[in-house]
Enzyme design. Structure first.
Site, PDB file in Angstrom:
ATOM      1  N   ASP A   1       0.848  -1.195   0.000  1.00  0.00           N
ATOM      2  CA  ASP A   1       0.000   0.000   0.000  1.00  0.00           C
ATOM      3  C   ASP A   1       0.888   1.251   0.000  1.00  0.00           C
ATOM      4  OD1 ASP A   1      -3.233   0.500   0.954  1.00  0.00           O
ATOM      5  OD2 ASP A   1      -1.848   2.195   1.015  1.00  0.00           O
TER       6      ASP A   1
ATOM      7  N   ASN B   1     -12.924  -3.392   2.282  1.00  0.00           N
ATOM      8  CA  ASN B   1     -13.851  -2.266   2.344  1.00  0.00           C
ATOM      9  C   ASN B   1     -14.738  -2.308   1.101  1.00  0.00           C
ATOM     10  OD1 ASN B   1     -12.611  -1.313   4.706  1.00  0.00           O
ATOM     11  ND2 ASN B   1     -11.103  -0.136   3.542  1.00  0.00           N
TER      12      ASN B   1
ATOM     13  N   GLY C   1     -16.148   2.403   3.279  1.00  0.00           N
ATOM     14  CA  GLY C   1     -14.866   3.108   3.225  1.00  0.00           C
ATOM     15  C   GLY C   1     -14.024   2.778   2.015  1.00  0.00           C
ATOM     16  N   GLN C   2     -14.654   2.212   0.961  1.00  0.00           N
ATOM     17  CA  GLN C   2     -13.894   1.872  -0.250  1.00  0.00           C
ATOM     18  C   GLN C   2     -13.615   3.139  -1.053  1.00  0.00           C
ATOM     19  OE1 GLN C   2     -15.815  -1.019  -2.800  1.00  0.00           O
ATOM     20  NE2 GLN C   2     -14.026  -1.219  -4.152  1.00  0.00           N
TER      21      GLN C   2
ATOM     22  N   HIS D   1     -10.229  -5.068  -3.687  1.00  0.00           N
ATOM     23  CA  HIS D   1      -8.919  -5.416  -3.125  1.00  0.00           C
ATOM     24  C   HIS D   1      -9.087  -5.781  -1.659  1.00  0.00           C
ATOM     25  CE1 HIS D   1      -9.728  -1.134  -2.827  1.00  0.00           C
ATOM     26  NE2 HIS D   1      -9.132  -1.168  -1.640  1.00  0.00           N
TER      27      HIS D   1
ATOM     28  N   HIS E   1      -7.201  -5.734   1.964  1.00  0.00           N
ATOM     29  CA  HIS E   1      -6.080  -5.201   2.728  1.00  0.00           C
ATOM     30  C   HIS E   1      -5.563  -6.300   3.647  1.00  0.00           C
ATOM     31  CE1 HIS E   1      -6.952  -0.764   2.158  1.00  0.00           C
ATOM     32  NE2 HIS E   1      -8.134  -1.264   1.868  1.00  0.00           N
TER      33      HIS E   1
HETATM   34  P1  5GP Z   1      -9.793   1.449   0.076  1.00  0.00           P
HETATM   35  O1  5GP Z   1      -9.934   2.784   0.749  1.00  0.00           O
HETATM   36  O2  5GP Z   1     -10.453   1.472  -1.291  1.00  0.00           O
HETATM   37  O3  5GP Z   1     -10.226   0.283   0.899  1.00  0.00           O
HETATM   38  O4  5GP Z   1      -8.246   1.231  -0.136  1.00  0.00           O
HETATM   39  C1  5GP Z   1      -7.513   1.828  -1.168  1.00  0.00           C
HETATM   40  C2  5GP Z   1      -6.062   1.726  -0.796  1.00  0.00           C
HETATM   41  O5  5GP Z   1      -5.297   1.910  -1.955  1.00  0.00           O
HETATM   42  C3  5GP Z   1      -5.615   2.776   0.231  1.00  0.00           C
HETATM   43  O6  5GP Z   1      -5.078   2.119   1.366  1.00  0.00           O
HETATM   44  C4  5GP Z   1      -4.564   3.578  -0.532  1.00  0.00           C
HETATM   45  O7  5GP Z   1      -3.470   3.959   0.274  1.00  0.00           O
HETATM   46  C5  5GP Z   1      -4.140   2.621  -1.632  1.00  0.00           C
HETATM   47  N1  5GP Z   1      -3.714   3.264  -2.856  1.00  0.00           N
HETATM   48  C6  5GP Z   1      -4.353   4.250  -3.529  1.00  0.00           C
HETATM   49  N2  5GP Z   1      -3.678   4.573  -4.646  1.00  0.00           N
HETATM   50  C7  5GP Z   1      -2.595   3.755  -4.684  1.00  0.00           C
HETATM   51  C8  5GP Z   1      -1.504   3.617  -5.613  1.00  0.00           C
HETATM   52  O8  5GP Z   1      -1.410   4.297  -6.623  1.00  0.00           O
HETATM   53  N3  5GP Z   1      -0.570   2.678  -5.304  1.00  0.00           N
HETATM   54  C9  5GP Z   1      -0.651   1.891  -4.186  1.00  0.00           C
HETATM   55  N4  5GP Z   1       0.323   0.997  -3.985  1.00  0.00           N
HETATM   56  N5  5GP Z   1      -1.652   2.004  -3.303  1.00  0.00           N
HETATM   57  C10 5GP Z   1      -2.613   2.931  -3.541  1.00  0.00           C
END
Ligand code: 5GP
Ligand code: ZN
Length: 113
Positions: free
Chosen positions: A30, A86, A92-93, A99, A101
């Site tokens: 991340d 999420n 919180g997505q 994906h 975590h």
């Molecule tokens: P969500 O909020 O959708 O559950 O998680 C999205 C995750 O993607 C966040 O933890 C954020 O830090 C990560 N993320 C967003 N953009 C990028 C990126 O360009 N590269 C990487 N490696 N992680 C990303």
């Protein structure tokens, strides 16, 4: 999906630190880690949410969880880890490409924010 950051990562257009890659599933670090170890496990093919993935490719959903569990074991060992998917606005997505975590390396609290 042209405007999807994770499709750009799986397609090699945007760089990421890759932990695992096979034909169907990729795991990356991340960009903004919330624990000492924080991996994201995603299908190479675009599906918006875990609900879409389960409906359209349930075997791939199982593979995703299998890869995420193994990475959790690798990162957290016997101290454990947290696996989170999420989903949607209230979930919180923030990236609309499903994906999981995998968080490890510290004690997690509950309930999540
Ligand atoms: P969500 O909020 O959708 O559950 O998680 C999205 C995750 O993607 C966040 O933890 C954020 O830090 C990560 N993320 C967003 N953009 C990028 C990126 O360009 N590269 C990487 N490696 N992680 C990303
Ligand atoms: Zn995508």
């Amino acid at each position: 999906m042209d405007d999807c950051i994770f499709c750009k990562i799986t397609g090699g257009e945007v760089p990421a630190k890759t932990i695992h890659r096979d034909d169907d599933v990729i795991a990356i670090e991340d960009l903004n880690p919330q624990a000492p170890s924080h991996a994201l496990v995603l299908p190479v093919r675009h599906h918006a949410t875990i609900v879409d993935l389960m409906r359209d490719e349930p075997a791939l959903a199982a593979r995703l969880i299998a890869v995420a569990s193994q990475i959790g074991l690798d990162l957290g060992g016997e101290q454990g880890f947290r696996l989170v998917v999420n989903t949607g606005d209230h979930g919180g997505q923030t990236v609309g490409h499903v994906h999981a975590h995998v968080l490890a390396g510290r004690r997690m609290s509950w309930p999540p924010g």
